[in-house]
Design a protein around this motif. Structure first.
Motif, PDB file in Angstrom:
ATOM      1  N   LEU A 204     -79.937   1.124  29.115  1.00 29.40           N
ATOM      2  CA  LEU A 204     -81.080   0.384  28.633  1.00 29.40           C
ATOM      3  C   LEU A 204     -81.222  -0.960  29.452  1.00 29.40           C
ATOM      4  O   LEU A 204     -80.147  -1.359  29.786  1.00 29.40           O
ATOM      5  N   ALA A 205     -82.576  -1.163  29.948  1.00 30.28           N
ATOM      6  CA  ALA A 205     -82.510  -2.312  30.683  1.00 30.28           C
ATOM      7  C   ALA A 205     -83.765  -3.036  30.513  1.00 30.28           C
ATOM      8  O   ALA A 205     -85.011  -2.205  29.856  1.00 30.28           O
ATOM      9  N   LEU A 206     -83.740  -4.406  30.664  1.00 32.95           N
ATOM     10  CA  LEU A 206     -85.003  -5.350  30.557  1.00 32.95           C
ATOM     11  C   LEU A 206     -85.730  -5.275  31.786  1.00 32.95           C
ATOM     12  O   LEU A 206     -85.007  -5.611  32.873  1.00 32.95           O
ATOM     13  N   LEU A 207     -86.822  -4.589  31.810  1.00 32.38           N
ATOM     14  CA  LEU A 207     -87.488  -4.635  33.137  1.00 32.38           C
ATOM     15  C   LEU A 207     -88.985  -5.138  32.993  1.00 32.38           C
ATOM     16  O   LEU A 207     -89.536  -5.627  32.082  1.00 32.38           O
ATOM     17  N   ASP A 208     -89.476  -5.636  34.160  1.00 36.68           N
ATOM     18  CA  ASP A 208     -90.573  -6.203  34.581  1.00 36.68           C
ATOM     19  C   ASP A 208     -91.637  -5.241  33.794  1.00 36.68           C
ATOM     20  O   ASP A 208     -91.467  -4.119  34.075  1.00 36.68           O
ATOM     21  N   PRO A 209     -92.496  -5.734  33.147  1.00 38.62           N
ATOM     22  CA  PRO A 209     -93.684  -4.862  32.375  1.00 38.62           C
ATOM     23  C   PRO A 209     -94.545  -4.330  33.313  1.00 38.62           C
ATOM     24  O   PRO A 209     -95.039  -3.209  32.760  1.00 38.62           O
ATOM     25  N   SER A 210     -94.612  -4.629  34.595  1.00 34.10           N
ATOM     26  CA  SER A 210     -95.334  -3.637  35.346  1.00 34.10           C
ATOM     27  C   SER A 210     -94.692  -2.305  35.916  1.00 34.10           C
ATOM     28  O   SER A 210     -95.357  -1.384  36.399  1.00 34.10           O
ATOM     29  N   VAL A 211     -93.440  -2.097  35.376  1.00 30.99           N
ATOM     30  CA  VAL A 211     -92.664  -0.748  35.816  1.00 30.99           C
ATOM     31  C   VAL A 211     -93.240   0.032  34.649  1.00 30.99           C
ATOM     32  O   VAL A 211     -93.183  -0.384  33.473  1.00 30.99           O
ATOM     33  N   ASN A 212     -93.515   1.465  35.061  1.00 30.61           N
ATOM     34  CA  ASN A 212     -93.948   2.462  33.821  1.00 30.61           C
ATOM     35  C   ASN A 212     -92.876   3.471  33.861  1.00 30.61           C
ATOM     36  O   ASN A 212     -92.215   3.697  34.446  1.00 30.61           O
ATOM     37  N   ILE A 213     -93.179   4.111  32.623  1.00 30.63           N
ATOM     38  CA  ILE A 213     -92.171   5.225  32.512  1.00 30.63           C
ATOM     39  C   ILE A 213     -92.663   6.201  33.308  1.00 30.63           C
ATOM     40  O   ILE A 213     -93.549   6.562  33.730  1.00 30.63           O
ATOM     41  N   GLY A 214     -91.460   6.913  33.852  1.00 35.65           N
ATOM     42  CA  GLY A 214     -91.670   7.894  35.017  1.00 35.65           C
ATOM     43  C   GLY A 214     -91.213   7.357  36.322  1.00 35.65           C
ATOM     44  O   GLY A 214     -90.915   7.975  37.505  1.00 35.65           O
ATOM     45  N   ASP A 215     -91.339   5.864  36.408  1.00 32.82           N
ATOM     46  CA  ASP A 215     -91.031   5.184  37.958  1.00 32.82           C
ATOM     47  C   ASP A 215     -89.799   5.587  38.100  1.00 32.82           C
ATOM     48  O   ASP A 215     -88.667   5.599  37.258  1.00 32.82           O
ATOM     49  N   GLU A 216     -89.605   5.602  39.639  1.00 28.15           N
ATOM     50  CA  GLU A 216     -88.124   5.653  40.004  1.00 28.15           C
ATOM     51  C   GLU A 216     -87.711   4.158  40.272  1.00 28.15           C
ATOM     52  O   GLU A 216     -88.371   3.520  41.062  1.00 28.15           O
ATOM     53  N   VAL A 217     -86.562   3.709  40.073  1.00 28.80           N
ATOM     54  CA  VAL A 217     -85.890   2.422  40.429  1.00 28.80           C
ATOM     55  C   VAL A 217     -84.390   2.614  41.018  1.00 28.80           C
ATOM     56  O   VAL A 217     -83.693   3.761  40.916  1.00 28.80           O
ATOM     57  N   VAL A 218     -83.924   1.527  41.260  1.00 28.50           N
ATOM     58  CA  VAL A 218     -82.609   1.670  42.062  1.00 28.50           C
ATOM     59  C   VAL A 218     -81.630   0.395  41.051  1.00 28.50           C
ATOM     60  O   VAL A 218     -82.180  -0.450  40.783  1.00 28.50           O
TER      61      VAL A 218
END
Lengths: 375, 127
Positions: A337-351
């Motif tokens: 579980l991570a607190l992410l910037d609201p611009s990040v969408n479900i399905g995005d790839e992150v590192v």
């Protein structure tokens, strides 16, 4: 430092070879044979957990429900007698920017308009009791039962048959409770839990807790009962995306950020933190709790940085932070579980920065594993 | 495998000297028990240079992660590839199937400077 508190079952845990550790000021079993085996037993058969470190508070007196409904986030009038509800106690301050954080998340059990039982987290129980006492009107009594009652969680697909074999009510709906007896003492059989499985939480006087534990364990051959520790409880709840106060929820992480707007009675005229939460909901949270699922072998841990993808490197901009992370024994991969910037969408790839390694993750909407609570 | 015949480091690695002068190392039973269920291991690749006491990999359990320290100076000859799919071998058989790396020590005399089984046992009792 105060010595660690022990539940009535501490000797049983040590005798069973449990690894004991401090959890919220209590010496608790983290694991007996191993997290993965205990986790798997709960998903496939039934596990019993000593969760007597959790707080237990009774709120009694005329107007008890109305008093709590003006304080807690969720709307107690969404439930009736015999039903339970997930809710939060948020901070109320004259300074708006200091309001709306979560003092604790808890389950309330509504028995009657003048009688509510509440289970806060172990380490937060004293502050919850203090806040309730400070706000309670004359005639409403806050009874702290932390050391008078114990709780044994019975969780897993075989839990229903196990509870039935104990002669206890087993057929009531998820998020309801029923009264029972054990050795002549009152036991509340709650259809609640923190694992995502069909399960029960047995609230019983400390005087019969050892006997109750032994009676459940005596049925191990018939039902595959396994002792499960707080290590497995954490991997089980993380697979469900259930937040843990102190990690995914805190005075700095609001219900709006944590995706718990469903547990807020927005139409209520009053609850602690209301103005700040309404404002945050309207403007949009500055960060949002999301799920992360590993695309390689990386295992995320709390406080690891989440970044935008930039080749194979950690050169991308920081877009968040892991709040809970572990290896999922069910999926056999890293989840977080991570607190992410609201611009990040479900399905995005992150590192995720896993100790200097760039580990790739997909952003998901929890749960990671389908819950079976209502089956 | 008889753990009393192995050499040990204070960082909870065991080392076995082979007849051909190479050395095999892994983590001890004490270490795997403290870590809990091991779910992921990273190990240095063949050819990698190792320096005694310097981290060369990681062993990760459901609850925590721990560095693997090279017990000796030298070069990696082989890593235990089976641990990629079965890291739990370290829990089940830390001195056998759960071995981590085979290396060619650059200073054969270094091995004698490691802890004996009795010295290591005394260390873990203190912990």
């Amino acid at each position: 430092m105060n010595p660690l508190k022990q539940t009535p079952l501490a000797e049983r845990h040590v005798a069973a070879g449990a690894k004991m550790a401090d959890f919220g000021g209590w010496e608790m079993p983290i694991e007996y044979t191993g997290v993965v085996a205990e986790h798997t037993a709960v998903r496939s058969a039934v596990g019993i957990f000593d969760v007597s470190h959790m707080g237990k508070v009774r709120i009694q007196g005329p107007g008890a429900v109305a008093f709590l409904n003006d304080l807690l986030t969720n709307d107690l009038d969404r439930i009736t007698s015999g039903q339970a509800q997930y809710t939060m106690l948020c901070k109320e301050s004259e300074v708006l920017s200091e309001s709306g954080g979560v003092i604790d998340d808890l389950i309330v059990y509504r028995w009657a308009d003048d009688d509510i039982f509440m289970v806060p987290n172990a380490s937060n129980a004293p502050s919850v009791v203090a806040a309730l006492r400070a706000a309670a009107p004359a005639g409403v009594e806050i009874v702290d039962l932390h050391n008078d009652l114990g709780i044994i969680a019975v969780q897993g697909p075989r839990s229903k048959a196990l509870i039935e074999s104990m002669g206890m009510p087993d057929d009531h709906d998820y998020m309801t409770m029923a009264e029972s007896k054990f050795r002549g003492e009152p036991v509340t059989v709650c259809r609640t839990g923190y694992t995502g499985e069909h399960g029960y939480e047995l609230v019983a006087p400390v005087s019969v807790l050892v006997e109750l534990w032994d009676a459940l364990l005596a049925r191990r051959d018939e039902f595959g009962v396994v002792r499960a520790g707080l290590g497995a409880r954490d991997t089980l709840r993380t697979e469900m995306g259930y937040p843990l106060h102190g990690q995914d929820l805190s005075l700095d992480i609001s219900p709006v950020q944590a995706g718990l707007a469903w547990a807020v009675g927005w139409d209520k005229p009053e609850f602690a933190g209301r103005a700040a939460l309404v404002a945050e909901r309207e403007s949009g949270p500055r960060r949002r709790l999301r799920g992360l699922k590993s695309m390689d072998r990386g295992i995320p841990r709390p406080h690891m940085e989440v970044r935008q993808v930039a080749g194979d490197a950690l050169a991308g901009a920081v877009i968040g932070e892991v709040t809970s992370g572990t290896f999922s024994p069910t999926l056999k991969q890293g989840i977080a579980l991570a607190l992410l910037d609201p611009s990040v969408n479900i399905g995005d790839e992150v590192v995720v920065d896993v100790r200097g390694r760039a580990s790739k993750f997909t952003v998901t909407k929890p749960p990671f594993v389908e819950p079976s609570t209502r089956t | 495998m008889d753990p009393t015949q192995l050499r040990y480091t204070a960082e909870h690695e065991w080392v076995r000297e082979e007849a051909d002068g190479t050395a095999v190392f892994g983590i001890t039973a004490f270490a795997q028990d403290a870590l809990g269920d091991i779910v992921y291991v990273t190990m240095p690749a063949p050819g990698a240079a190792l320096s005694a006491g310097v981290a060369c990999g990681e062993v990760e359990s459901t609850k925590s992660v721990s560095d693997i320290y090279a017990p000796l100076d030298g070069v990696v000859i082989a890593r235990n590839d089976t641990l990629d799919s079965a890291p739990e071998s370290i829990n089940a058989d830390p001195y056998g199937a759960g071995w981590l790396v085979t290396m060619q020590p650059s200073d054969p005399g270094q091995l004698a400077g490691l802890l004996s089984a009795a010295e290591y046992a005394a260390l873990t009792l203190k912990d």
